[in-house]
Design an enzyme around this catalytic site. Structure first.
Site, PDB file in Angstrom:
ATOM      1  N   CYS A 158       0.690  -1.186  -0.090  1.00 27.57           N
ATOM      2  CA  CYS A 158       0.123  -0.180   0.207  1.00 27.57           C
ATOM      3  C   CYS A 158       0.994   1.449  -0.206  1.00 27.57           C
ATOM      4  CB  CYS A 158      -0.903  -0.017   1.332  1.00 27.57           C
ATOM      5  SG  CYS A 158      -1.940  -1.458   1.382  1.00 27.57           S
ATOM      6  N   HIS A 283      -4.038   7.398   6.071  1.00 25.73           N
ATOM      7  CA  HIS A 283      -4.024   6.317   5.417  1.00 25.73           C
ATOM      8  C   HIS A 283      -5.654   5.477   5.686  1.00 25.73           C
ATOM      9  CE1 HIS A 283      -2.711   2.877   3.446  1.00 25.73           C
ATOM     10  NE2 HIS A 283      -2.794   1.935   4.458  1.00 25.73           N
ATOM     11  N   HIS A 317      -9.721   1.140  -0.962  1.00 21.59           N
ATOM     12  CA  HIS A 317      -8.359   0.918  -0.910  1.00 21.59           C
ATOM     13  C   HIS A 317      -7.764   0.357  -2.033  1.00 21.59           C
ATOM     14  CE1 HIS A 317      -4.552   0.688   0.554  1.00 21.59           C
ATOM     15  NE2 HIS A 317      -4.657   0.021   1.769  1.00 21.59           N
TER      16      HIS A 317
END
Length: 393
Positions: A158, A283, A317
Site C-alpha cells: 500500500c 491512510h 483501498h
C-alpha cells in the site's frame, strides 16, 4: 540546495470517476459515491471501489502487456498525454523517466485464464503469463511513449506509489532525468479480495474509518499519473518521508513509531513545522489496528485540531495505487479551490473512545482560504511507511 520538484499535470481514474473534473465533483459532493456493492469478486456481496468509466483500449500494447491494470494506466495517461509529449519534445526521450507503483499488475488476467483452463482444459488465446509481471506498467508506458530514461516499478503493497513519487523526485534531484511520468495503478481482482478476507480485514458495507464500528476495508482500483519536473507548476512535492518498522508481516506497529518517523522525515525535508500543515489525508483503512496506530501517531505529532479525513470510503483501498491516488486528491484540493474546501470524512460519526480525538472533516467544511500544505499518509504491510507533503506553488 536541492532543487524543488513540481507535479505539473495530473491524470486519474477511480471509482469516483474519470478525469479531474468528475473526481473533483464527487470528492466534494453532498453524498458519498464511488464505492458500491458488487457480487463479482467474492462468493458474497461486498462493497468495492470498482471503476465503471470507460477505459482506454489496450490493443496498442503487445499481448504480454494487455491487462485491466494497464488499461487503467493508459486511461490516466490520456489526460496528461499532451504534457508528456511536450516534455519528450523538450528534453528528449532519454531524459524522460517512468516510475510507478502497483501490487496486482495483471493477476486478474491469470485468474480468468486459470478458470477457463479448469473448465475447458485450455488457456484462452489472449492470455500471456507475462501479463502478471509487476514490471508490466512501466513496460506498457515505455511501449506507448518510446522514452528511454530510467524506468521501473515499485511494489511495496500500500505504500508503492507514494514511494514511486519519492523515487521520481530523487531522479530529478540527482540529475538523472528532466521529467518523470510517475504514479501508480492497481486493478480489482478476486485474489486480492480473498487475501484480505482471509485476514478478516474486508468490510461487506462501505468502510467506516475511525469509527468504533469499523470492520475493515473496501478493496478498490484506479490509476493516477503525474508529470513531475523541476519546472514550476501548480503543486510542489515539498517533502517525503519513508520508514520501515518491520513489526509484523501484516499488522502495523501498535505505537505508530514507524509512521511517526516517516511523518517527521517528510516535515524535515519540507522544512515545515507541524503547524504549517492545513490538512491530513489519512491512510484511514478502517481496520481496527491501522486506524488505532495512525490516530495515535497523527495526534502525537500534529495534535487533534488539524483537519483530517480518509477518502477510502469513496475510492476504496486501491492498494499499490493508493499513495498516488490520494496524492492526486491532495493535488485537487490544492488547486482551483480558493475557498479551501476539504475532502469530507464519510463515516457513521460514532467515535472510538479508545482512540485519540482527531478533527475529522465534516461535509461542506472549508478553511475559507486556499490551502498551503497538505500531508498524505500511506502505510503498508511489513511496516513500509511513506508520507508525502504537497504544497501549493
Amino acid at each position: 540546495m536541492n532543487p524543488p520538484v513540481f507535479l505539473n499535470q495530473l491524470g486519474l481514474v477511480c471509482a469516483m470517476g474519470r478525469g479531474k473534473q468528475e473526481v473533483t465533483a464527487a470528492l466534494f459532493g453532498d453524498a458519498p459515491t464511488g464505492v458500491a456493492p458488487s457480487d463479482d469478486f467474492a462468493a458474497k456481496t461486498l462493497h468495492v471501489g470498482l471503476v465503471t468509466s470507460p477505459l482506454a483500449e489496450t490493443g496498442v500494447l503487445p499481448a504480454p502487456l494487455r491487462s485491466r491494470n494497464n488499461a487503467l494506466l493508459l486511461t490516466a495517461l490520456a489526460e496528461i498525454r499532451p504534457a508528456v509529449d511536450a516534455a519528450i519534445a523538450r528534453y528528449g526521450r532519454e531524459r524522460v523517466a517512468i516510475v510507478l507503483g502497483t501490487s496486482t499488475s495483471g493477476i486478474g488476467e491469470s485468474e480468468t485464464a486459470i478458470a477457463r483452463y479448469l473448465t475447458t482444459g485450455q488457456m484462452p488465446p489472449e492470455f500471456h503469463v507475462r501479463q502478471q509481471e509487476l514490471g508490466s506498467p512501466a513496460l506498457a508506458l515505455n511501449h506507448v511513449l518510446g522514452v528511454t530514461g530510467p524506468s521501473f516499478v515499485i511494489s511495496t503493497a500500500c505504500s508503492s506509489s507514494a514511494k514511486a513519487l519519492a523515487s521520481a523526485a530523487r531522479l530529478l534531484r540527482a540529475g538523472m532525468a528532466d521529467a518523470v511520468v510517475t504514479g501508480g495503478a492497481d486493478a480489482l481482482c478476486r485474489f486480492t479480495v480473498a487475501g484480505f478476507s482471509a485476514l478478516d480485514s474486508v468490510s461487506e458495507v462501505r468502510c467506516n474509518p475511525m469509527s468504533v464500528n469499523r470492520r475493515g476495508i473496501n478493496i478498490g482500483e484506479g490509476a493516477a499519473l503525474f508529470v513531475m519536473t523541476r519546472e514550476p507548476g501548480p503543486v510542489r512535492l515539498a517533502g517525503w518521508g519513508e520508514s520501515s518498522d518491520a513489526h509484523h508481516i501484516s499488522a502495523p506497529e501498535p505505537g505508530g513509531r514507524g509512521a511517526l518517523a516517516a511523518m517527521r522525515a517528510a516535515l524535515e525535508r519540507a522544512g515545515l513545522a507541524p503547524s504549517e500543515l492545513d490538512y491530513v489525508n489519512l491512510h484511514g483503512t478502517a481496520t481496527p489496528q491501522n486506524d488505532a496506530m495512525e490516530s495515535h501517531a497523527v495526534h502525537a505529532l500534529l495534535g487533534g485540531d488539524i483537519p483530517a479525513s480518509s477518502t477510502k470510503p469513496l475510492t476504496g483501498h486501491t492498494l499499490g495505487a493508493a499513495g498516488a491516488l490520494e496524492a492526486a486528491i491532495c493535488w485537487l484540493t490544492l488547486t482551483g479551490n480558493p475557498q479551501g474546501r476539504l475532502p469530507p470524512h464519510w463515516w457513521d460519526g460514532e467515535a472510538d473512545p479508545s482512540l485519540p480525538t482527531l478533527s475529522l472533516v465534516k461535509r461542506g467544511y472549508t478553511l475559507e482560504r486556499p490551502l498551503r500544505y497538505v500531508l498524505s499518509n500511506s502505510f503498508a504491510f511489513g511496516g513500509s511507511n511513506a508520507v508525502l507533503i504537497l504544497g501549493s506553488a
